[in-house]
Design a protein around this motif. Sequence first.
Motif, PDB file in Angstrom:
ATOM      1  N   LYS A 342      50.847 -40.345 -79.311  1.00 45.70           N
ATOM      2  CA  LYS A 342      51.456 -39.558 -78.232  1.00 45.70           C
ATOM      3  C   LYS A 342      51.705 -38.112 -78.653  1.00 45.70           C
ATOM      4  N   PHE A 343      51.315 -37.188 -77.781  1.00 47.35           N
ATOM      5  CA  PHE A 343      51.692 -35.783 -77.934  1.00 47.35           C
ATOM      6  C   PHE A 343      52.693 -35.506 -76.811  1.00 47.35           C
ATOM      7  N   GLY A 344      53.985 -35.533 -77.122  1.00 46.48           N
ATOM      8  CA  GLY A 344      55.003 -35.360 -76.091  1.00 46.48           C
ATOM      9  C   GLY A 344      55.540 -33.938 -76.082  1.00 46.48           C
ATOM     10  N   ASP A 345      56.307 -33.608 -75.025  1.00 42.11           N
ATOM     11  CA  ASP A 345      56.981 -32.310 -74.913  1.00 42.11           C
ATOM     12  C   ASP A 345      56.060 -31.106 -75.079  1.00 42.11           C
ATOM     13  N   LEU A 346      54.864 -31.184 -74.542  1.00 47.34           N
ATOM     14  CA  LEU A 346      53.957 -30.030 -74.640  1.00 47.34           C
ATOM     15  C   LEU A 346      54.525 -28.900 -73.781  1.00 47.34           C
ATOM     16  N   ASP A 347      54.566 -27.700 -74.325  1.00 48.08           N
ATOM     17  CA  ASP A 347      55.067 -26.566 -73.551  1.00 48.08           C
ATOM     18  C   ASP A 347      54.182 -25.359 -73.777  1.00 48.08           C
ATOM     19  N   GLU A 348      54.748 -24.148 -73.589  1.00 48.12           N
ATOM     20  CA  GLU A 348      53.876 -22.971 -73.676  1.00 48.12           C
ATOM     21  C   GLU A 348      53.424 -22.649 -75.085  1.00 48.12           C
ATOM     22  N   THR A 349      54.240 -23.014 -76.077  1.00 50.39           N
ATOM     23  CA  THR A 349      53.817 -22.693 -77.432  1.00 50.39           C
ATOM     24  C   THR A 349      52.682 -23.635 -77.830  1.00 50.39           C
ATOM     25  N   ARG A 350      51.707 -23.054 -78.413  1.00 50.31           N
ATOM     26  CA  ARG A 350      50.516 -23.833 -78.741  1.00 50.31           C
ATOM     27  C   ARG A 350      50.397 -23.900 -80.264  1.00 50.31           C
ATOM     28  N   PRO A 351      51.068 -24.859 -80.845  1.00 50.85           N
ATOM     29  CA  PRO A 351      51.017 -24.929 -82.307  1.00 50.85           C
ATOM     30  C   PRO A 351      49.681 -25.512 -82.773  1.00 50.85           C
ATOM     31  N   SER A 352      48.622 -24.677 -82.668  1.00 51.03           N
ATOM     32  CA  SER A 352      47.280 -25.221 -82.890  1.00 51.03           C
ATOM     33  C   SER A 352      47.119 -25.838 -84.283  1.00 51.03           C
ATOM     34  N   GLY A 353      47.826 -25.230 -85.287  1.00 47.03           N
ATOM     35  CA  GLY A 353      47.720 -25.788 -86.639  1.00 47.03           C
ATOM     36  C   GLY A 353      48.227 -27.221 -86.677  1.00 47.03           C
ATOM     37  N   SER A 354      49.419 -27.448 -86.102  1.00 48.58           N
ATOM     38  CA  SER A 354      49.978 -28.797 -86.184  1.00 48.58           C
ATOM     39  C   SER A 354      49.206 -29.776 -85.300  1.00 48.58           C
ATOM     40  N   ILE A 355      48.678 -29.290 -84.178  1.00 45.84           N
ATOM     41  CA  ILE A 355      47.867 -30.181 -83.338  1.00 45.84           C
ATOM     42  C   ILE A 355      46.630 -30.612 -84.127  1.00 45.84           C
ATOM     43  N   ARG A 356      46.007 -29.647 -84.808  1.00 45.86           N
ATOM     44  CA  ARG A 356      44.785 -29.991 -85.562  1.00 45.86           C
ATOM     45  C   ARG A 356      45.090 -31.007 -86.667  1.00 45.86           C
ATOM     46  N   ILE A 357      46.223 -30.823 -87.350  1.00 46.74           N
ATOM     47  CA  ILE A 357      46.556 -31.762 -88.437  1.00 46.74           C
ATOM     48  C   ILE A 357      46.745 -33.169 -87.864  1.00 46.74           C
ATOM     49  N   ARG A 358      47.435 -33.243 -86.719  1.00 49.55           N
ATOM     50  CA  ARG A 358      47.634 -34.573 -86.091  1.00 49.55           C
ATOM     51  C   ARG A 358      46.307 -35.182 -85.657  1.00 49.55           C
ATOM     52  N   VAL A 359      45.457 -34.344 -85.088  1.00 54.13           N
ATOM     53  CA  VAL A 359      44.152 -34.839 -84.626  1.00 54.13           C
ATOM     54  C   VAL A 359      43.361 -35.374 -85.823  1.00 54.13           C
ATOM     55  N   GLU A 360      43.427 -34.665 -86.952  1.00 53.78           N
ATOM     56  CA  GLU A 360      42.694 -35.120 -88.135  1.00 53.78           C
ATOM     57  C   GLU A 360      43.261 -36.445 -88.659  1.00 53.78           C
ATOM     58  N   THR A 361      44.583 -36.598 -88.575  1.00 53.51           N
ATOM     59  CA  THR A 361      45.192 -37.863 -89.014  1.00 53.51           C
ATOM     60  C   THR A 361      44.737 -39.000 -88.088  1.00 53.51           C
TER      61      THR A 361
END
Length: 403
Positions: A342-361
């Motif tokens: 789950k990717f919850g609480d998505l808002d305007e900030t786009r933490p692309s680094g942390s999204i990429r790390i999660r996607v890789e995991t």
Amino acid sequence: MPFISLFKRRTAEGGELKKDRSHIRVGIPKFLNVWSTHRFWIGFLKALGIPAKNIVFSSDTSEEQFREYGKGRIGMDSCYPVKVLAGHIGELLTTKKLDIILAPMVYSLPSFLRGHVVDTLSCTRVPMSVENIKAGFLKECNEFEKHGVKFVNPFVSFAEPHLLPKQLYESLKDALDVSYEEVERAVKKGLEELKRFDSEMRKKTREILEWCAQNNHPCILILARPYHMDPGIGHEIDVEFQSLGYPVVWGQYLPTDKDLMDWLFGAEIEAGIIKSPFDISDVWTSSYSSNTNEIIWGAKFAARFPWITAVVRLSSYECGMDQPTYTPVQKIVEYSGTLYFKFGDLDETRPSGSIRIRVETIDYYVKKYSPHIIERKLKRLEERKVPEGFGVIPPPRNASTST
Ligand code: SF4
């Protein structure tokens, strides 16, 4: 005279337009449930004589769009997908040289689950958002008047299509100088266009799923609201998975063909557990919202379809509607052995680094466990007739029982 009366009748049935509207430019904010009904609006306006090139949608949501055109226009605390509507309206008003801005208040939605659930309502914030944000453009001066734009916000109930002509006529009769008959015909065209688009999308999704079956390849299902397809709302998490080589499908457009439904849900229907493949009453008793019901159904589909080995749930910041669905969706998915993230609480900030790390995991787990998940799910379906297009990989004889 028979010839003239025949001509007159044919003209009326064929839908002669009351006036030339080819010069009118209509802007539609690309927000909330416009994402699932935009084809209706295109078909509807085209049938009223507005050329496709004059139907203008706002850009995808972005921080810049909100900062530039929407800031200071919001008078309430709200979820992120509602808040950004201010930027969409402001952008249309300021940059697109329009005659009309059409921002529908979508009260209910068309849904393939109709008849199997209690209702198909939108989240209450969906229709309310338009009036709330409109107020932000009226508080100091009437911004619409200043730009020479008419703001039209019809209340629309797609789940009761017989009400649409009246709702749209009342709202548009002055802005577009239309007759009731013209609106009635245009609604029919709009609904046809929406249906055609919807079935094309389901067909395309089926082709992707068939490809996964033929190549024994894992696939990722995104379960979210339709507007999470907007890159500014869903942060392109689907694209991240695609770039790692995963076919990604969205819950809104899962195929509903009879052969596939028989394969996945037939045993439960025969056992009397559910009344039809679209019956979600076995897992969700408080059904009221269209998008929520479809998310729950998507989870059931994922739990049964062998090559969907992971479900990725997206949800926005301050979304009260999604809250009660987290646990049921996770349980439905995980009970079948399918992976859930789950990717919850998505808002305007786009933490692309942390999204990429999660996607890789997630990629690590999907790669590791997918072969077992596919085997186990195929084993459960081995007694049933495999639909055409999915039958290349034979069901395994000795499937693993643990992941
Ligand atoms: S469903 Fe959630 S994200 Fe969508 S409008 Fe309602 S509260 Fe906002």
